[in-house]
Scaffold this active site. Structure first.
Site, PDB file in Angstrom:
ATOM      1  N   CYS B 201       4.060   0.378  -5.075  1.00  0.00           N
ATOM      2  CA  CYS B 201       4.992   0.052  -3.983  1.00  0.00           C
ATOM      3  C   CYS B 201       6.418   0.365  -4.450  1.00  0.00           C
ATOM      4  CB  CYS B 201       4.906  -1.422  -3.618  1.00  0.00           C
ATOM      5  SG  CYS B 201       3.252  -2.045  -3.294  1.00  0.00           S
ATOM      6  N   HIS B 205       9.925   2.073  -2.965  1.00  0.00           N
ATOM      7  CA  HIS B 205      10.865   1.093  -2.414  1.00  0.00           C
ATOM      8  C   HIS B 205      11.795   0.448  -3.446  1.00  0.00           C
ATOM      9  CE1 HIS B 205       8.999   1.653   1.442  1.00  0.00           C
ATOM     10  NE2 HIS B 205       7.812   1.487   0.895  1.00  0.00           N
ATOM     11  N   ARG B 244       1.053  -2.444   7.726  1.00  0.00           N
ATOM     12  CA  ARG B 244       1.994  -1.744   6.838  1.00  0.00           C
ATOM     13  C   ARG B 244       1.414  -1.601   5.423  1.00  0.00           C
ATOM     14  NH1 ARG B 244       5.481   2.147   6.848  1.00  0.00           N
ATOM     15  NH2 ARG B 244       3.659   2.751   5.689  1.00  0.00           N
ATOM     16  N   CYS B 248       0.389   1.940   3.661  1.00  0.00           N
ATOM     17  CA  CYS B 248       1.025   2.329   2.393  1.00  0.00           C
ATOM     18  C   CYS B 248      -0.049   2.708   1.375  1.00  0.00           C
ATOM     19  CB  CYS B 248       1.872   1.190   1.833  1.00  0.00           C
ATOM     20  SG  CYS B 248       3.518   1.128   2.532  1.00  0.00           S
TER      21      CYS B 248
END
Lengths: 105, 287
Positions: B201, B205, B244, B248
């Site tokens: 992740c 991000h 979401r 992802c």
């Protein structure tokens, strides 16, 4: 190049060609063995909660080829699926510690 | 006799030294300290983007790109999530077959409470997300649960987020080793690389917010859940937090987990806690 060297080279080439395995088409047993090996690795990856989508799709492609009688294609896909599954296992194992390198501290 | 006692003492001493060397000492870095983690997390983003107002991080890519921000502000005149919001409001007020409503399941009748989710349920020993609590409410009242990735769940959470807009995220971690473990598990999930593309992740991000990935501008991880649920133009529809996370995972070529898996609940706990203090902005709209 001397005549003796030429003779040795020809002999060596003959010897090498005699050792090379004869090319043969894969059969159903080859496919089943390759598929079983891929399935074992895939299940291990899944058990580690680290399955890759490409392992699943390549394993499905192997089955489709095998069901259609294309055993060469099926063996190649099964071997690829096994390699993908093994790579995901290596990833999950190394990430048990490696994730810390990315942490914001 | 004396010789054997001294030999025994010597061996014992050597064994103790060996044990002390073999057992890794618990350093401060190994201790689970959510407050310190949240402070470091926020500081990282505030330092990386000194021109972004702190409360603006919850607006994701719009906080990173002025052109996109202007387009979004225009769009907010007639927001694409409005239909979902209206549907959610109606659903929320419509009684179940037994006459009760969602309001009976939540503190303050479910109004203005989004900022307290997820929470750690000390009875269950697990994290409870808003989506999970909504389905548990339905089941407790004899209704079938909704899909975690479809419109009904998005509509309900959109309405509940809307009633909480502007309230600072306020996630608590109780003094319970299981809660600390859940936070730590969520953190580990967030930073762990997965999928054939070998992305975590954080790869997108934390390392690359504001950068483009194909046509998209990546959102910062800080405050990323404050805007949920979101209308995504790419999806031509609404998306829940579950959707979401699942998307992802798929994008990195990892097989997603089942919605509301422990890992997803824990990563939601982690991401929400580190965004404490930042305002709820959901429902959001994203490209």
């Amino acid at each position: 190049m001397s005549a003796a060297m030429q003779r040795s080279l020809v002999l060596a080439m003959l010897l090498l060609s005699s050792l090379a395995p004869p090319a043969r088409a894969a059969n159903e047993a080859d496919y089943k063995a390759a598929y079983a090996a891929a399935e074992v690795a895939s299940k291990e990856a899944s058990g580690m909660r680290n399955q890759w989508t490409t392992t699943v799709s390549t394993l499905a492609a192997a089955k489709k080829a095998g069901d259609g009688g294309d055993f060469d294609g099926a063996v190649a896909a099964a071997k690829e699926a096994e390699a993908l599954a093994k790579a995901s296992i290596v990833q999950a194992t190394s990430e048990k510690e490696a994730w810390k390198a990315m942490e914001i501290r | 006799m004396k010789a054997s006692i001294s030999l025994l003492r010597g061996s014992l001493g050597a064994a103790l030294v060996a044990f002390a060397l073999a057992v890794p000492s618990v350093s401060a870095a190994d201790k689970v300290d959510p407050a310190a983690d949240a402070k470091a997390f926020q500081k990282f983003f505030f330092k990386k983007f000194p021109d972004v107002k702190h409360d603006d991080f919850v607006n994701g890519p719009y906080s990173m790109n002025e052109d996109m921000k202007r387009q979004w502000q225009e769009k907010e005149e007639f927001p694409p999530y409005e239909f979902s919001l209206d549907a959610g409001k109606e659903m929320f007020a419509t009684p179940f077959k037994n006459g009760k409503t969602y309001a009976d399941c939540f503190p303050n009748g479910g109004i203005g409470i989004r900022q307290n989710y997820p929470y750690f349920d000390t009875k269950e020993g697990k994290v409870v997300t808003l989506e999970l609590a909504l389905n548990r409410c339905r089941e407790a009242n004899g209704e079938a649960p909704y899909s975690y990735v479809k419109d009904e769940m998005a509509s309900l959470t959109a309405y509940m987020a809307f009633t909480s807009r502007g309230k600072p995220m306020d996630i608590k971690i109780p003094d319970d080793p299981r809660a600390l473990e859940a936070f730590e598990n969520g953190k580990r999930y967030f930073y762990t690389r997965r999928g054939q593309l070998n992305f975590s992740c954080a790869s997108c991000h934390v390392q690359s917010p504001g950068e483009r990935i194909r046509a998209e501008i990546l959102a910062p991880a800080l405050g990323i859940l404050n805007a949920m649920p979101i209308y995504r133009s790419e999806w031509s529809g609404m998306g829940t937090i579950s959707r979401r996370f699942i998307t992802c995972n798929s994008q990195t070529r990892a097989v997603p987990l089942e919605p509301q898996a422990d890992e997803y609940r824990d990563v939601e706990y982690f991401l929400s806690y580190v965004a404490n203090g930042l305002p709820i902005s959901g429902p959001g709209a994203r490209p």
